[in-house]
Write a protein that holds these residues in place. Structure first.
Motif, PDB file in Angstrom:
ATOM      1  N   VAL A 145      -2.348  -2.739  10.642  1.00 19.11           N
ATOM      2  CA  VAL A 145      -3.538  -3.462  10.216  1.00 19.11           C
ATOM      3  C   VAL A 145      -3.963  -3.021   8.811  1.00 19.11           C
ATOM      4  N   LEU A 146      -3.938  -1.727   8.572  1.00 18.03           N
ATOM      5  CA  LEU A 146      -4.329  -1.227   7.251  1.00 18.03           C
ATOM      6  C   LEU A 146      -3.353  -1.711   6.181  1.00 18.03           C
ATOM      7  N   ARG A 147      -2.101  -1.696   6.541  1.00 16.00           N
ATOM      8  CA  ARG A 147      -1.075  -2.117   5.614  1.00 16.00           C
ATOM      9  C   ARG A 147      -1.236  -3.595   5.265  1.00 16.00           C
ATOM     10  N   LEU A 148      -1.478  -4.415   6.271  1.00 11.88           N
ATOM     11  CA  LEU A 148      -1.653  -5.843   6.037  1.00 11.88           C
ATOM     12  C   LEU A 148      -2.901  -6.104   5.206  1.00 11.88           C
ATOM     13  N   ARG A 149      -3.959  -5.339   5.479  1.00  5.56           N
ATOM     14  CA  ARG A 149      -5.194  -5.514   4.700  1.00  5.56           C
ATOM     15  C   ARG A 149      -4.890  -5.309   3.215  1.00  5.56           C
ATOM     16  N   ASP A 150      -4.044  -4.342   2.939  1.00  4.60           N
ATOM     17  CA  ASP A 150      -3.745  -4.051   1.545  1.00  4.60           C
ATOM     18  C   ASP A 150      -2.793  -5.045   0.898  1.00  4.60           C
ATOM     19  N   ILE A 151      -1.924  -5.667   1.674  1.00  2.00           N
ATOM     20  CA  ILE A 151      -0.946  -6.527   1.000  1.00  2.00           C
ATOM     21  C   ILE A 151      -1.193  -8.021   1.118  1.00  2.00           C
ATOM     22  N   ILE A 152      -2.022  -8.439   2.074  1.00  3.75           N
ATOM     23  CA  ILE A 152      -2.302  -9.880   2.123  1.00  3.75           C
ATOM     24  C   ILE A 152      -3.292 -10.212   1.006  1.00  3.75           C
ATOM     25  N   PRO A 153      -2.925 -11.138   0.133  1.00  3.59           N
ATOM     26  CA  PRO A 153      -3.862 -11.466  -0.942  1.00  3.59           C
ATOM     27  C   PRO A 153      -5.119 -12.146  -0.393  1.00  3.59           C
ATOM     28  N   ARG A 154      -6.227 -11.918  -1.071  1.00  3.16           N
ATOM     29  CA  ARG A 154      -7.471 -12.558  -0.607  1.00  3.16           C
ATOM     30  C   ARG A 154      -7.350 -14.063  -0.725  1.00  3.16           C
ATOM     31  N   GLN A 155      -8.009 -14.755   0.167  1.00  5.10           N
ATOM     32  CA  GLN A 155      -7.859 -16.197   0.230  1.00  5.10           C
ATOM     33  C   GLN A 155      -9.213 -16.889   0.248  1.00  5.10           C
ATOM     34  N   MET A 156      -9.158 -18.208   0.336  1.00  3.59           N
ATOM     35  CA  MET A 156     -10.376 -18.998   0.389  1.00  3.59           C
ATOM     36  C   MET A 156     -11.167 -18.726   1.664  1.00  3.59           C
ATOM     37  N   VAL A 157     -10.451 -18.316   2.711  1.00  2.00           N
ATOM     38  CA  VAL A 157     -11.143 -18.055   3.964  1.00  2.00           C
ATOM     39  C   VAL A 157     -11.140 -16.569   4.276  1.00  2.00           C
ATOM     40  N   HIS A 158     -12.063 -16.178   5.082  1.00  2.00           N
ATOM     41  CA  HIS A 158     -12.159 -14.825   5.562  1.00  2.00           C
ATOM     42  C   HIS A 158     -11.018 -14.600   6.566  1.00  2.00           C
ATOM     43  N   ILE A 159     -10.343 -13.452   6.505  1.00  2.00           N
ATOM     44  CA  ILE A 159      -9.261 -13.199   7.458  1.00  2.00           C
ATOM     45  C   ILE A 159      -9.557 -11.944   8.267  1.00  2.00           C
ATOM     46  N   LEU A 162      -6.968  -3.254  19.503  1.00  2.00           N
ATOM     47  CA  LEU A 162      -6.948  -1.801  19.266  1.00  2.00           C
ATOM     48  C   LEU A 162      -7.404  -1.436  17.862  1.00  2.00           C
ATOM     49  N   ALA A 163      -7.244  -2.376  16.925  1.00  2.00           N
ATOM     50  CA  ALA A 163      -7.613  -2.081  15.544  1.00  2.00           C
ATOM     51  C   ALA A 163      -7.967  -3.386  14.846  1.00  2.00           C
ATOM     52  N   ARG A 164      -8.879  -3.307  13.898  1.00  2.00           N
ATOM     53  CA  ARG A 164      -9.280  -4.520  13.190  1.00  2.00           C
ATOM     54  C   ARG A 164      -9.689  -4.197  11.753  1.00  2.00           C
ATOM     55  N   GLU A 165      -9.289  -5.064  10.833  1.00  2.00           N
ATOM     56  CA  GLU A 165      -9.738  -4.959   9.448  1.00  2.00           C
ATOM     57  C   GLU A 165     -10.052  -6.374   8.970  1.00  2.00           C
ATOM     58  N   ASN A 166     -10.895  -6.465   7.938  1.00  2.00           N
ATOM     59  CA  ASN A 166     -11.259  -7.783   7.411  1.00  2.00           C
ATOM     60  C   ASN A 166     -10.810  -7.937   5.970  1.00  2.00           C
ATOM     61  N   ILE A 167     -10.373  -9.149   5.661  1.00  2.00           N
ATOM     62  CA  ILE A 167     -10.094  -9.454   4.259  1.00  2.00           C
ATOM     63  C   ILE A 167     -11.098 -10.528   3.851  1.00  2.00           C
ATOM     64  N   LYS A 168     -11.973 -10.170   2.925  1.00  2.00           N
ATOM     65  CA  LYS A 168     -13.061 -11.084   2.548  1.00  2.00           C
ATOM     66  C   LYS A 168     -12.542 -12.314   1.807  1.00  2.00           C
ATOM     67  N   ALA A 169     -13.243 -13.419   2.019  1.00  2.00           N
ATOM     68  CA  ALA A 169     -12.866 -14.654   1.336  1.00  2.00           C
ATOM     69  C   ALA A 169     -13.056 -14.485  -0.166  1.00  2.00           C
ATOM     70  N   PHE A 170     -12.326 -15.276  -0.919  1.00  2.00           N
ATOM     71  CA  PHE A 170     -12.329 -15.106  -2.355  1.00  2.00           C
ATOM     72  C   PHE A 170     -11.979 -16.440  -2.959  1.00  2.00           C
ATOM     73  N   ARG A 171     -12.732 -16.889  -3.926  1.00  2.00           N
ATOM     74  CA  ARG A 171     -12.430 -18.188  -4.478  1.00  2.00           C
ATOM     75  C   ARG A 171     -11.725 -17.987  -5.809  1.00  2.00           C
ATOM     76  N   LYS A 172     -10.524 -18.466  -5.846  1.00  2.00           N
ATOM     77  CA  LYS A 172      -9.706 -18.234  -7.027  1.00  2.00           C
ATOM     78  C   LYS A 172      -9.755 -19.504  -7.865  1.00  2.00           C
ATOM     79  N   ASP A 173     -10.456 -19.460  -8.976  1.00  2.00           N
ATOM     80  CA  ASP A 173     -10.502 -20.647  -9.820  1.00  2.00           C
ATOM     81  C   ASP A 173      -9.960 -20.270 -11.179  1.00  2.00           C
ATOM     82  N   VAL A 174      -8.697 -20.517 -11.332  1.00  2.00           N
ATOM     83  CA  VAL A 174      -8.037 -20.044 -12.553  1.00  2.00           C
ATOM     84  C   VAL A 174      -8.509 -20.772 -13.798  1.00  2.00           C
TER      85      VAL A 174
END
Ligand code: GDP
Ligand code: MG
Length: 603
Positions: free
Chosen positions: A521-535, A546-558
């Motif tokens: 879970v920690l590893r995935l939190r670090d490598i999944i790029p932030r997205q439009m939705v909360h993960i 057994l374990a949980r982490e959150n990846i906050k939503a992020f709006r990528k407007d290049v």
């Protein structure tokens, strides 16, 4: 040459103790190759073998040796030196009556020496103990003789001391082979029976099988049948290996030769199978058990456009290595690929190295897994079709826990030889990996031999490396198959926003679920790029998180910072972003870059 003057033998040794060097010296001494031909280690043909100093495919040679005016035919049967190939080792040994047990006079008895000794001993072979490298300054032949005596009850007066490198005392090795190895028991007048103990693939002639002729004789043009395969073939070519091929018209009992009969796949030449004349009814030479893959891994092309090339490379490599099993294994995230089965971890590494070196393939190979055995709760149906026990090597196919009665995992019996000062940390490592100590013996004043029952899955990933690190390189390890044992195994699922991602799941022992889940879970939190939705990234066993982490939503407007700016630049950036999205794959409604999977799965 009459049977009385034939000897079949093999050299067994721990890696680097000098097997290839001694084989070369024996070839030189008997005139099979010129001295100092510059081509060192004639018998190790593949590039990987040269690099890693291990013998992957057994190579064999027939030597002519003259003692007291009589010519002897000495068949040197080269066996692969590593545990992963112990099946091949025992096949090759079944064509021998004796072995040279070669031990480095400086390193002394090592784990593979022990495993190989018991393999030969169990096959009732005569064992000729030979100490090599006596030219080394630190060589201590006395100490090693004592080790051989205390471990294997070998009389020090029987031990031959040589230097393969300097060619010292090679003659006494050959003399001992003639004198101590028993005459093979063969029957030249009985119907032809031959044992296939190795095979390789030749582009032009198809499969070439190495055959030990046990009874009768076989000649070019004969029609032969393979006992277990039931298929018939016409003999096209026969040759002796000296070590280069010498074509002959006929092979007779006691000889070893290369048989070419237009088999198209090495799967047709079953190692351990018996060949016989198609008209004869015979008893097979020995019980036949096919090599069983122990370690499985997924393989995918780096890029789907290389799919066809990768497939053809895998096909070609498996032609030469019938022990590798291939199944199609598609993954939504990684695309079309395969699931390969190997005899062990080294076998797998050698295979991927050959893919890279011989076919320039750049492939993703997932972390290895082993084959678990599950006893399912009995139902009318599974009792009827005998599917109450199933084998699972792919976590994605692990059944629902409610249907499982018992889980079993493959166990090995591991032998570790180490200087005693490293014993503490090594014992801790074995305990951490759920090992059960079976034996601890002093083999001399400063070395111990430890024997452990260990789960195979605990040694497939960096056991050997860790052992080397803990012992500054001095400990050695070898293992043998030890069957299945009940063990509390669970499927650790990884969920993204509540949806299980099967490629990321794993089968783990219940005591490890928490730790492994947390790490994933920690590893995935670090490598999944932030997205439009909360993960939400979760690890769960049997529905319990057994374990949980959150990846906050992020709006990528290049394009945000380009308002009012150059229109063509803005279009270009949008196009790039679209292309980037295409590379992403929708997994559980979340688009994940393929690299994420590669990172996680590669370990
Ligand atoms: P294998 O892994 O058992 O086939 O071992 P090799 O034949 O490849 O030898 C391993 C290393 O030991 C090589 O570097 C050899 O040159 C070296 N070696 C082999 N025999 C001798 C010997 O008699 N004396 C010394 N000093 N080195 C040797
Ligand atoms: Mg070698």
């Amino acid at each position: 040459i009459p049977v009385e003057r034939i000897r079949n033998f093999s050299i067994i040794a721990h890696v680097d103790h000098g097997k290839s060097t001694l084989a070369d010296r024996l070839l030189e001494f008997t005139g099979a190759i010129k001295e100092n031909s510059g081509n060192n280690q004639v018998l190790d043909k593949l590039q990987v073998e040269r690099e890693r100093g291990i013998t992957v495919k057994a190579q064999t040679a027939s030597l002519l040796y003259n003692v007291d005016g009589e010519d002897y035919l000495l068949n040197l049967i080269d066996t692969p030196g590593h545990v992963d190939f112990s099946n091949e080792v025992s096949r090759s040994l079944s064509a021998c009556q004796g072995v040279i047990l070669l031990v480095d006079a400086n390193d002394g008895v090592q784990a593979q020496t022990v495993a190989n000794f018991y393999l030969a001993f169990g096959n009732d072979l005569v064992i000729i103990p030979v100490l090599n490298k006596i030219d080394l300054k630190n060589a201590d032949p006395e100490r090693v003789c004592k080790q051989l005596q205390s471990l294997f009850d070998i009389d020090p007066s029987e031990v031959i001391k040589i230097s393969a490198k300097l060619g010292k005392n090679i003659d006494s090795v050959l003399k001992a082979v003639v004198k101590r190895v028993p005459i093979p028991i063969v029957n030249r007048t009985a119907p032809f029976r031959g044992l296939i103990f190795d095979s390789s693939f030749d582009k032009y002639r198809g499969v070439l099988s190495l055959v030990y002729v046990q009874d009768g004789n076989v000649k070019v043009g004969d029609t032969i049948t393979s006992y277990h395969n039931k298929k018939s073939f016409e003999i096209k070519t026969l040759s002796l290996l000296r070590p280069q091929e010498v074509p002959v018209e006929r092979l007779v009992a006691g000889q070893i030769g290369l048989v070419g009969c237009n088999m198209r796949s090495s799967k047709e030449a079953l190692i351990g199978d018996t060949l016989h004349n198609s008209n004869d009814v015979i008893e097979p030479l020995q019980g036949f058990t096919p090599a069983r893959p122990m370690v499985f891994a997924g393989i995918y092309p780096m890029d789907q456009s290389q799919h066809v090339n990768l497939r053809s490379a895998i096909e070609k490599l498996t032609l030469n290595d019938s022990a590798v099993t291939v199944d199609v294994g598609t993954s939504p995230a990684l695309g079309l690929g395969w699931r390969l089965g190997f005899l062990g971890l080294l076998h797998m590494e050698v295979f991927s190295q050959r893919l890279e070196q011989e076919y320039a393939m750049d492939a993703i190979i997932t972390a290895p897994s082993v084959t678990y055995k599950l006893k399912l709760k009995p139902t009318k149906q599974n009792l009827k079709d005998g599917t109450d026990y199933i084998y699972v090597n792919n976590p994605a196919l692990f059944p629902d826990h409610l249907t499982i009665e018992e889980t079993l995992e493959p166990i090995v019996l591991g032998t570790i030889i180490t200087p005693d000062k490293y014993m503490g940390p090594i014992i801790s490592m074995c305990m951490e990996r759920r090992g059960v100590q079976k034996n601890a013996t002093n083999i001399d004043n400063e070395r111990v031999m430890l024997q452990y029952e260990l789960p195979l899955c605990e040694i497939v990933v960096d056991f050997h490396d860790t052992l080397k690190t803990l012992s500054s390189g001095y400990a050695s390890f070898d293992y043998e198959d030890h069957g299945y044992k009940p063990s509390n195994l669970v499927k650790l699922s990884i969920l993204l926003n509540g949806n299980a991602v099967d490629e990321l799941s794993a089968i783990v022992h219940i005591t490890k679920a928490q730790t492994v889940g947390r790490q994933m879970v920690l590893r995935l939190r670090d490598i999944i790029p932030r997205q439009m939705v909360h993960i939400a990234v979760q690890a769960a066993v049997n529905g319990k998180v057994l374990a949980r982490e959150n990846i906050k939503a992020f709006r990528k407007d290049v394009t945000a910072k380009l308002y009012g700016g150059d229109v063509t630049r803005r279009m270009k950036l949008l196009a790039q972003q679209a292309a980037g999205k295409k590379k992403m794959r929708m997994v559980a409604n979340i688009s994940l870059p393929r690299d994420t999977f590669i990172d996680v799965l590669k370990k």
